[in-house]
Design a protein around this motif. Structure first.
Motif, short mmCIF file in Angstrom:
data_model
loop_
_atom_site.label_atom_id
_atom_site.label_comp_id
_atom_site.label_asym_id
_atom_site.label_seq_id
_atom_site.Cartn_x
_atom_site.Cartn_y
_atom_site.Cartn_z
N GLU A 52 58.69 128.81 73.93
CA GLU A 52 57.86 128.54 72.77
C GLU A 52 57.14 127.21 72.91
O GLU A 52 57.55 126.34 73.66
N GLU A 53 56.05 127.08 72.17
CA GLU A 53 55.40 125.79 72.02
C GLU A 53 55.98 125.21 70.75
O GLU A 53 55.68 125.66 69.65
N VAL A 54 56.88 124.25 70.92
CA VAL A 54 57.63 123.69 69.79
C VAL A 54 56.67 123.10 68.78
O VAL A 54 56.83 123.28 67.58
N GLY A 55 55.72 122.42 69.24
CA GLY A 55 54.75 121.88 68.30
C GLY A 55 53.67 121.14 69.03
O GLY A 55 53.94 120.39 69.95
N GLU A 93 62.46 121.24 78.71
CA GLU A 93 61.52 120.84 77.68
C GLU A 93 60.43 120.03 78.39
O GLU A 93 60.74 119.16 79.20
N TRP A 136 56.64 121.88 74.87
CA TRP A 136 57.02 123.25 75.20
C TRP A 136 58.49 123.34 75.58
O TRP A 136 59.04 122.42 76.16
N ASN A 137 59.08 124.49 75.31
CA ASN A 137 60.39 124.86 75.84
C ASN A 137 60.19 126.04 76.78
O ASN A 137 59.43 126.96 76.46
N THR A 194 67.28 120.61 79.42
CA THR A 194 67.95 120.50 78.12
C THR A 194 69.26 121.26 78.04
O THR A 194 69.95 121.18 77.04
#
Length: 97
Positions: free
Chosen positions: A39-42, A5, A64-65, A94
């Motif tokens: 993904e771009e978590v937020g 992460e 990001w993850n 993670t």
């Protein structure tokens, strides 16, 4: 491959083009080292920080993850440190429970 992460803070006065370029560059580094952008978590967007960093009171946050190897993380860390648009970052593994 291990799961990571990554959170980074972009300078608030960066243009939309500069933001898109740095995100594309970081995704390219992940891919070139055999990693996988998950993904771009937020994007938390522009937030006020608790203290000033480089005379900025605000920053654009992104989380990001991704999956990759230790070499991927080392290269991301190196590139982020020499990129003027990025103020702070942290990369955390993670997959350890």
């Amino acid at each position: 491959m291990r799961e990571y992460e990554m959170m980074f803070i972009i300078k608030p006065d960066a243009s939309e083009e500069a933001i898109a370029d740095i995100k594309e560059r970081l995704q390219g580094i992940i891919a070139s080292f055999g990693g996988e952008f998950v993904e771009e978590v937020g994007g938390w967007g522009k937030r006020r920080m608790a203290y000033k960093i480089q005379d900025y009171q605000e920053g654009i946050y992104s989380l990001w993850n991704f999956k990759g190897e230790a070499e991927t993380v080392a290269e991301l860390d190196r590139v982020i440190k020499i990129t003027d648009v990025l103020m702070r970052h942290i990369i955390v593994r993670t997959d350890e429970k």
